[in-house]
Design an enzyme around this catalytic site. Structure first.
Site, PDB file in Angstrom:
ATOM      1  N   ASP A 141       0.832  -1.206   0.000  1.00  0.00           N
ATOM      2  CA  ASP A 141       0.000   0.000   0.000  1.00  0.00           C
ATOM      3  C   ASP A 141       0.860   1.247   0.000  1.00  0.00           C
ATOM      4  OD1 ASP A 141      -2.564   1.422   2.183  1.00  0.00           O
ATOM      5  OD2 ASP A 141      -2.344   1.434  -0.003  1.00  0.00           O
ATOM      6  N   LYS A 144       3.052   3.412  -5.612  1.00  0.00           N
ATOM      7  CA  LYS A 144       2.531   2.382  -6.546  1.00  0.00           C
ATOM      8  C   LYS A 144       3.605   1.892  -7.506  1.00  0.00           C
ATOM      9  CE  LYS A 144      -0.721   3.435  -4.025  1.00  0.00           C
ATOM     10  NZ  LYS A 144      -0.738   2.668  -2.740  1.00  0.00           N
ATOM     11  N   ASP A 169      -3.186  -3.056  -2.504  1.00  0.00           N
ATOM     12  CA  ASP A 169      -4.221  -2.027  -2.583  1.00  0.00           C
ATOM     13  C   ASP A 169      -4.029  -1.203  -3.856  1.00  0.00           C
ATOM     14  OD1 ASP A 169      -5.217   0.906  -0.668  1.00  0.00           O
ATOM     15  OD2 ASP A 169      -6.426  -0.501  -1.824  1.00  0.00           O
ATOM     16  N   ASN A 170      -5.083  -0.550  -4.325  1.00  0.00           N
ATOM     17  CA  ASN A 170      -5.017   0.463  -5.391  1.00  0.00           C
ATOM     18  C   ASN A 170      -4.574  -0.057  -6.745  1.00  0.00           C
ATOM     19  OD1 ASN A 170      -3.548   2.066  -2.702  1.00  0.00           O
ATOM     20  ND2 ASN A 170      -5.561   2.693  -3.465  1.00  0.00           N
ATOM     21  N   GLU A 199     -11.332   4.228  -1.489  1.00  0.00           N
ATOM     22  CA  GLU A 199     -11.801   4.546  -0.142  1.00  0.00           C
ATOM     23  C   GLU A 199     -12.681   5.800  -0.115  1.00  0.00           C
ATOM     24  OE1 GLU A 199      -8.656   3.754  -0.901  1.00  0.00           O
ATOM     25  OE2 GLU A 199      -7.232   5.296  -0.320  1.00  0.00           O
TER      26      GLU A 199
HETATM   27  O1  LIG Z   1      -0.110   6.991  -2.694  1.00  0.00           O
HETATM   28  C1  LIG Z   1      -0.775   6.221  -2.007  1.00  0.00           C
HETATM   29  N1  LIG Z   1      -0.234   5.517  -1.016  1.00  0.00           N
HETATM   30  C2  LIG Z   1       1.185   5.640  -0.727  1.00  0.00           C
HETATM   31  C3  LIG Z   1       1.442   6.880   0.100  1.00  0.00           C
HETATM   32  O2  LIG Z   1       2.718   6.895   0.600  1.00  0.00           O
HETATM   33  C4  LIG Z   1      -2.271   6.128  -2.212  1.00  0.00           C
HETATM   34  C5  LIG Z   1      -2.896   7.083  -3.011  1.00  0.00           C
HETATM   35  C6  LIG Z   1      -4.282   7.052  -3.227  1.00  0.00           C
HETATM   36  C7  LIG Z   1      -4.955   8.069  -4.079  1.00  0.00           C
HETATM   37  C8  LIG Z   1      -4.514   9.396  -4.082  1.00  0.00           C
HETATM   38  C9  LIG Z   1      -5.152  10.342  -4.878  1.00  0.00           C
HETATM   39  C10 LIG Z   1      -6.231   9.959  -5.673  1.00  0.00           C
HETATM   40  F1  LIG Z   1      -6.864  10.887  -6.428  1.00  0.00           F
HETATM   41  C11 LIG Z   1      -6.679   8.649  -5.684  1.00  0.00           C
HETATM   42  C12 LIG Z   1      -6.040   7.698  -4.888  1.00  0.00           C
HETATM   43  C13 LIG Z   1      -5.061   6.044  -2.610  1.00  0.00           C
HETATM   44  C14 LIG Z   1      -4.429   5.083  -1.816  1.00  0.00           C
HETATM   45  O3  LIG Z   1      -5.168   4.094  -1.205  1.00  0.00           O
HETATM   46  C15 LIG Z   1      -3.048   5.111  -1.619  1.00  0.00           C
HETATM   47  O4  LIG Z   1      -2.493   4.116  -0.853  1.00  0.00           O
HETATM   48 MG   LIG Z   2      -3.922   2.536  -0.585  1.00  0.00          MG
END
Ligand SMILES: O=C(NCCO)c1cc(-c2ccc(F)cc2)cc(O)c1O
Ligand SMILES: [Mg+2]
Length: 215
Positions: A141, A144, A169-170, A199
């Site tokens: 997580d 990416k 995740d993601n 989320e």
């Molecule tokens: O960067 C992420 N995690 C690492 C941080 O050090 C992260 C970003 C997003 C996200 C952000 C901006 C958006 F527009 C959509 C999603 C969601 C997540 O669950 C994430 O884990």
């Molecule tokens: Mg995430």
């Protein structure tokens, strides 16, 4: 200067959650992020899928890459039996400082080892430093673009063995295309996509579970 978003999340935990009650910490963060301010916690919908995978794997040692405020760390640690633990890596010192306090508020500090540093630097030292043989579950997580290189590094270090479960995740939003292509096409992984939502939003996202089949 203004407080940071992680500081405001910690305040919400300290205002609304009960010390020593992990579920109240989870509920407080989800309520704040759904009604006050979005934040990149795995959240309640994908969090329930994470819970089901943790319960299915019953891991003794878990590696989490990307702690942020400790929301998923608490979700995982609250399900672990005595003697099991989660090692969570966080590169950002401000996130790590908040996560330590959130984890402490939940009362789960004995089940959590928070390591500050870059995954690429810390992973090669895991065996030696923590006496870890192999991880039973890895929750990805963090950045990416680090999912694939860190998965390959974990393989090279022998920290992923037959039966190790990777949960990422993601994989849709923000997306991890090179990682998905790797685990879905590799003969050494069995992969499954759990469709869900980003989320606290209606946007599509999901978790990819990949079981290592061994060499
Ligand atoms: O960067 C992420 N995690 C690492 C941080 O050090 C992260 C970003 C997003 C996200 C952000 C901006 C958006 F527009 C959509 C999603 C969601 C997540 O669950 C994430 O884990
Ligand atoms: Mg995430």
């Amino acid at each position: 200067t203004r407080t940071s978003r992680p500081q405001r999340i910690l305040k919400a935990v300290q205002r609304k959650a009960t010390v020593g009650d992990p579920q109240s910490v989870i509920t407080a963060i989800d309520h704040f992020c759904r009604h006050r301010e979005w934040a990149m916690n795995v959240g309640d919908e994908k969090g329930s899928i994470l819970d089901s995978v943790v319960n299915e794997v019953s891991p003794v040692t878990v590696l989490e890459l990307g702690t942020y405020c400790g929301y998923s760390t608490v979700r995982i640690a609250r399900l672990l039996p005595p003697g099991a633990c989660v090692i969570t890596l966080e590169f950002n010192p401000d996130y790590a400082a908040i996560a330590r306090q959130v984890i402490k508020w939940s009362g789960l500090e004995d089940k959590v080892q928070l390591v500050e540093g870059a995954s690429g630097d810390c992973i090669p030292w895991m065996k030696e430093h923590f006496g870890v043989q192999a991880f039973d579950l890895v929750f990805l997580d963090h950045w990416k673009e680090r999912y694939l290189p860190d998965t390959k590094l974990l393989e090279e270090c022998g920290l992923i063995q037959k039966g190790t479960v990777l949960l990422a995740d993601n994989v849709i939003c923000p997306g991890t295309p090179d990682y998905l292509e790797y685990v879905r096409n590799s003969p050494r992984y069995n992969s499954h996509y759990y469709r869900s939502h980003l989320e606290y939003t209606k946007a599509e996202d999901g978790l990819e579970k990949s079981v290592f089949l061994g060499y």
